[in-house]
Write a protein that holds these residues in place. Structure first.
Motif, short mmCIF file in Angstrom:
data_model
loop_
_atom_site.label_atom_id
_atom_site.label_comp_id
_atom_site.label_asym_id
_atom_site.label_seq_id
_atom_site.Cartn_x
_atom_site.Cartn_y
_atom_site.Cartn_z
N UNK A 47 -51.78 8.21 -8.01
CA UNK A 47 -50.79 7.73 -8.66
C UNK A 47 -49.81 7.06 -7.79
N UNK A 48 -49.81 5.49 -7.74
CA UNK A 48 -48.73 4.79 -7.05
C UNK A 48 -47.92 4.13 -8.01
N UNK A 49 -46.63 4.42 -8.00
CA UNK A 49 -45.69 3.77 -8.99
C UNK A 49 -44.73 2.91 -7.99
N UNK A 50 -44.67 1.70 -8.79
CA UNK A 50 -43.83 0.46 -8.31
C UNK A 50 -42.56 0.81 -9.26
N UNK A 51 -42.01 -0.43 -9.25
CA UNK A 51 -40.82 -0.19 -10.10
C UNK A 51 -41.22 -0.51 -11.56
N UNK A 52 -40.75 0.53 -12.40
CA UNK A 52 -41.00 0.89 -13.81
C UNK A 52 -39.89 0.62 -14.49
N UNK A 53 -39.80 -0.18 -15.57
CA UNK A 53 -38.60 -0.42 -16.20
C UNK A 53 -38.79 0.26 -17.68
#
Length: 119
Positions: A47-53
């Protein structure tokens, strides 16, 4: 955005998370995980997380995400790659209830995460 990619011939699924999160994307992710689990009997997740708003997550997306809970028992290994400390901290806390192994990695450690996942 939530996208999934299956590594052919394996139970490894890469999940990319970033930006807005919609319910339909979460449902599509769950269907992919269910397919891989049905074929292989277990899951290994990257699971690769970028910018999550967090303010741009559709309320129904949270409900769709809860539908993934039964799949947790099929996760052998889960590698969380994120630059946000809060994502890694929440993941590590969640890892205490996941029967499989869970490790967190910084954004620049994707190759190390993949290597651990496949070992």
């Amino acid at each position: 955005m939530v996208t999934t990619q299956i590594e052919p011939g394996t139970n490894v699924v890469t999940i990319e998370v970033g930006g807005d999160l919609g319910a339909d994307e979460m449902a599509a992710c769950r269907r992919t995980l269910e397919e891989v689990e049905a074929e292989h009997g277990s899951l290994r997740l990257l699971a690769r997380y970028g910018d999550v708003d967090l303010t741009r997550i559709a309320p129904r997306a949270y409900l769709e995400d809860l539908e993934n809970v039964p799949l947790v028992r099929h996760v052998e290994r889960c590698a969380i790659v994120a630059h946000q400390r809060w994502v890694r901290a929440v993941s590590e806390l969640g890892g205490r209830i996941v029967p499989g192994e869970l490790r967190t990695f910084d954004r620049g450690e994707t190759d190390a995460a993949r290597a651990w996942l496949l070992s």
